[in-house]
Design a protein around this motif. Structure first.
Motif, PDB file in Angstrom:
ATOM      1  N   THR A 182      -0.100   2.611   7.739  1.00 58.37           N
ATOM      2  CA  THR A 182      -1.337   2.769   6.983  1.00 58.37           C
ATOM      3  C   THR A 182      -1.416   1.783   5.835  1.00 58.37           C
ATOM      4  O   THR A 182      -2.406   1.067   5.668  1.00 58.37           O
ATOM      5  CB  THR A 182      -1.460   4.197   6.432  1.00 58.37           C
ATOM      6  N   GLN A 183      -0.366   1.750   5.022  1.00 57.74           N
ATOM      7  CA  GLN A 183      -0.332   0.870   3.846  1.00 57.74           C
ATOM      8  C   GLN A 183       1.096   0.436   3.626  1.00 57.74           C
ATOM      9  O   GLN A 183       2.022   1.235   3.689  1.00 57.74           O
ATOM     10  CB  GLN A 183      -0.889   1.588   2.616  1.00 57.74           C
ATOM     11  N   VAL A 184       1.280  -0.843   3.335  1.00 59.01           N
ATOM     12  CA  VAL A 184       2.618  -1.379   3.143  1.00 59.01           C
ATOM     13  C   VAL A 184       2.641  -2.251   1.888  1.00 59.01           C
ATOM     14  O   VAL A 184       1.724  -3.033   1.637  1.00 59.01           O
ATOM     15  CB  VAL A 184       3.095  -2.165   4.390  1.00 59.01           C
ATOM     16  N   TYR A 185       3.699  -2.073   1.086  1.00 60.31           N
ATOM     17  CA  TYR A 185       3.891  -2.801  -0.159  1.00 60.31           C
ATOM     18  C   TYR A 185       5.244  -3.500  -0.046  1.00 60.31           C
ATOM     19  O   TYR A 185       6.266  -2.832   0.140  1.00 60.31           O
ATOM     20  CB  TYR A 185       3.863  -1.844  -1.349  1.00 60.31           C
ATOM     21  N   ILE A 186       5.258  -4.825  -0.147  1.00 67.13           N
ATOM     22  CA  ILE A 186       6.463  -5.598   0.130  1.00 67.13           C
ATOM     23  C   ILE A 186       6.820  -6.477  -1.067  1.00 67.13           C
ATOM     24  O   ILE A 186       5.966  -7.227  -1.577  1.00 67.13           O
ATOM     25  CB  ILE A 186       6.278  -6.478   1.382  1.00 67.13           C
ATOM     26  N   GLU A 187       8.066  -6.383  -1.530  1.00 67.58           N
ATOM     27  CA  GLU A 187       8.585  -7.176  -2.646  1.00 67.58           C
ATOM     28  C   GLU A 187       7.574  -7.258  -3.788  1.00 67.58           C
ATOM     29  O   GLU A 187       7.220  -8.339  -4.261  1.00 67.58           O
ATOM     30  CB  GLU A 187       9.015  -8.568  -2.174  1.00 67.58           C
ATOM     31  N   SER A 188       7.120  -6.086  -4.219  1.00 68.56           N
ATOM     32  CA  SER A 188       6.143  -5.988  -5.300  1.00 68.56           C
ATOM     33  C   SER A 188       6.672  -5.088  -6.401  1.00 68.56           C
ATOM     34  O   SER A 188       7.626  -4.338  -6.200  1.00 68.56           O
ATOM     35  CB  SER A 188       4.811  -5.448  -4.754  1.00 68.56           C
ATOM     36  N   GLU A 189       6.037  -5.157  -7.587  1.00 64.45           N
ATOM     37  CA  GLU A 189       6.477  -4.383  -8.743  1.00 64.45           C
ATOM     38  C   GLU A 189       5.298  -3.662  -9.389  1.00 64.45           C
ATOM     39  O   GLU A 189       4.165  -4.111  -9.313  1.00 64.45           O
ATOM     40  CB  GLU A 189       7.131  -5.293  -9.791  1.00 64.45           C
ATOM     41  N   ASN A 190       5.635  -2.548 -10.046  1.00 65.03           N
ATOM     42  CA  ASN A 190       4.658  -1.794 -10.832  1.00 65.03           C
ATOM     43  C   ASN A 190       3.502  -1.330  -9.955  1.00 65.03           C
ATOM     44  O   ASN A 190       2.362  -1.786 -10.079  1.00 65.03           O
ATOM     45  CB  ASN A 190       4.154  -2.629 -12.017  1.00 65.03           C
ATOM     46  N   ILE A 191       3.822  -0.391  -9.080  1.00 61.46           N
ATOM     47  CA  ILE A 191       2.862   0.145  -8.123  1.00 61.46           C
ATOM     48  C   ILE A 191       2.585   1.603  -8.457  1.00 61.46           C
ATOM     49  O   ILE A 191       3.514   2.389  -8.652  1.00 61.46           O
ATOM     50  CB  ILE A 191       3.407   0.049  -6.686  1.00 61.46           C
ATOM     51  N   ILE A 192       1.305   1.956  -8.518  1.00 58.29           N
ATOM     52  CA  ILE A 192       0.905   3.343  -8.706  1.00 58.29           C
ATOM     53  C   ILE A 192       0.068   3.756  -7.499  1.00 58.29           C
ATOM     54  O   ILE A 192      -0.936   3.113  -7.191  1.00 58.29           O
ATOM     55  CB  ILE A 192       0.087   3.538  -9.988  1.00 58.29           C
ATOM     56  N   ILE A 193       0.490   4.824  -6.830  1.00 53.20           N
ATOM     57  CA  ILE A 193      -0.277   5.422  -5.739  1.00 53.20           C
ATOM     58  C   ILE A 193      -0.492   6.878  -6.115  1.00 53.20           C
ATOM     59  O   ILE A 193       0.465   7.646  -6.207  1.00 53.20           O
ATOM     60  CB  ILE A 193       0.476   5.307  -4.402  1.00 53.20           C
ATOM     61  N   GLN A 194      -1.746   7.272  -6.339  1.00 58.53           N
ATOM     62  CA  GLN A 194      -1.971   8.628  -6.825  1.00 58.53           C
ATOM     63  C   GLN A 194      -3.289   9.193  -6.306  1.00 58.53           C
ATOM     64  O   GLN A 194      -4.269   8.481  -6.109  1.00 58.53           O
ATOM     65  CB  GLN A 194      -1.951   8.683  -8.357  1.00 58.53           C
ATOM     66  N   LYS A 195      -3.255  10.483  -6.032  1.00 60.96           N
ATOM     67  CA  LYS A 195      -4.434  11.228  -5.609  1.00 60.96           C
ATOM     68  C   LYS A 195      -5.121  10.581  -4.410  1.00 60.96           C
ATOM     69  O   LYS A 195      -6.346  10.450  -4.368  1.00 60.96           O
ATOM     70  CB  LYS A 195      -5.414  11.374  -6.783  1.00 60.96           C
TER      71      LYS A 195
END
Length: 450
Positions: A182-195
């Motif tokens: 569905t969603q992919v985050y790769i070699e990243s920083e400071n991620i907010i996933i909410q609600k």
């Protein structure tokens, strides 16, 4: 991990993003039709590109917007109003979903996967996706349903992908029917996933709810994930690893599909998984598999994981922890055996288990899992096995799932190749009479029952 410092950083980052995004660009002003039939890709992309110099908000409202891949820019808010839906176009054409190999800081095993995506952030920063609306990947498109063929992950678009990004917020949206993860985050920083809400539908495998691959400083909270495959999955395909992670107050529903687990670290595990604080999760409907799955298969260092105040129901197995060696690697790194240490479960309840499997904690002979604590567990397991002569295989290199070990000679916990495993104030019972003991140990040092 200094949790308060991490959360303060997240809040300051969000304030900074909001300060940048004052200009509002309505996609209708750029020629979008919003009728669910016309391809609005060019119009939406023009609105996004208008934010390149000064930042801004791209607004989608009062319509269904059919589109292929959208490329995000810095200092952008993509606001999908409650009256709007982004509809991924049903197309296998390169112009709609171009293949693109990701560019990472470290050699990463994910390079060959995740080559197509509907919404793509490539080395962007200060991006928010929000608004209360829906993104529908239309993943039931016939060419994307053939997932038993090798390598199909690279050919099926994710709904969202962020690579090499900083300060990313995804909040208050609904994601349905992805063609792949569905969603992919790769070699990243400071991620907010909410609600957020995710429903992959009961389609075919490889449709995880959330995939975090080699990311630092991640907050996932107050979300409802219904997924055909893993609910929330942390992977490490490079030395960058995953660290400083908070996950809390989420519902992970596996939809009673055979594939996947509710909450997982692995299977890909080359770098590290460190400093996790996981709390107040509801984990359910994993069918034959695990509520919690922790795996170091490819040399990953796993350390300082804390799980507390979680509820498990209708799963095949509560906890599966595996240290193994698949001899996978990336260029310029020798294969190695990883480590698992300092794992803490507290206040975990489990009921209505679907299988007769115990929780399994197993390392490799000569490479023990170290310092695992279970405190205030209350599991009512299925039980019903009347034999006690089961033998338990050592991991043999195949795809690892707790269910693969079958019904072992314990009904509660099978522990092997470990140093210091502690059970404190734990209640482990069965619904149906079971002749097996609740705990079996093999090649263990210092198992403490308090």
């Amino acid at each position: 991990m200094k949790k308060n410092s991490i959360i303060l950083f997240f809040l300051l980052s969000s304030l900074f993003i909001n300060a940048q995004n004052k200009l509002v660009y309505n996609v209708y002003a750029f020629g979008a039709k919003g009728d669910g039939i016309t391809n609005d890709q060019a119009a939406i992309q023009k609105a996004i590109d208008a934010c390149k110099k000064t930042g801004g908000t791209v607004l989608l409202e009062k319509g269904v917007f059919l589109t292929g891949q959208l490329l995000l820019v810095n200092n952008l808010t993509l606001k999908i109003d409650t009256s709007a839906t982004i509809l991924g176009i049903k197309s296998d054409d390169e112009k709609d979903y171009p293949h693109h190999l990701i560019d990472t800081k470290y050699p990463n095993r994910m390079l060959e996967d995740c080559q197509r995506r509907l919404i793509y952030g490539n080395k962007v920063q200060n991006v928010t996706i929000t608004g209360g609306g829906t993104i529908n990947g239309q993943g039931d498109f016939e060419p994307w349903m053939h997932v038993k063929e090798i390598g199909t992950e690279k050919d099926r678009p994710s709904i969202m992908a962020f690579v090499g990004c900083n300060n990313i917020t995804v909040s208050n949206i609904t994601l349905v029917k992805p063609a792949c993860w569905t969603q992919v985050y790769i070699e990243s920083e400071n991620i907010i996933i909410q609600k957020i809400k995710v429903n992959t539908g009961q389609l075919t495998p490889n449709r995880d709810g959330i995939d975090i691959v080699d990311c630092h400083k991640v907050l996932i909270e107050d979300s409802y994930i219904e997924s055909e495959d893993d609910g929330i999955c942390f992977k490490s395909g490079s030395e960058y690893g995953c660290k400083d992670i908070i996950v809390r107050r989420c519902i992970l529903d596996k939809l009673n599909v055979k594939a996947g687990n509710c909450f997982k670290l692995g299977t890909d595990g080359l770098g590290s998984f460190m400093n996790f604080d996981v709390s107040e999760l509801t984990l359910k409907n994993a069918y034959q598999n695990s509520a919690f799955c922790i795996e170091s298969m490819d040399g990953a260092v796993i350390d300082n994981l804390n799980f507390r105040d979680c509820q498990i129901s209708n799963c095949g197995q509560a906890i599966f922890i595996l240290l193994a060696d698949r001899k996978r690697t990336v260029p310029d790194r020798k294969t190695r055996i990883g480590t698992i240490s300092n794992i803490y479960f507290k206040n975990i309840t489990g009921t209505d288990f679907t299988q007769q499997y115990p929780s399994i904690i197993t390392g490799i002979k000569g490479h023990n899992i170290q310092n695992v604590t279970f405190e205030n567990l209350n599991f009512e397991l299925k039980g019903g096995i009347q034999t006690t002569n089961q033998t338990v295989m050592e991991y043999d290199g195949k795809y690892p799932e707790g269910s693969y070990f079958g019904n072992t000679n314990a009904f509660g916990f099978f522990v092997r190749h470990t140093d210091t495993v502690t059970f404190a104030n734990c209640k482990i019972t069965v619904k149906s009479e079971d002749k097996r003991p609740w705990l079996i140990q093999e090649d263990t040092k210092n198992v403490l029952i308090k």
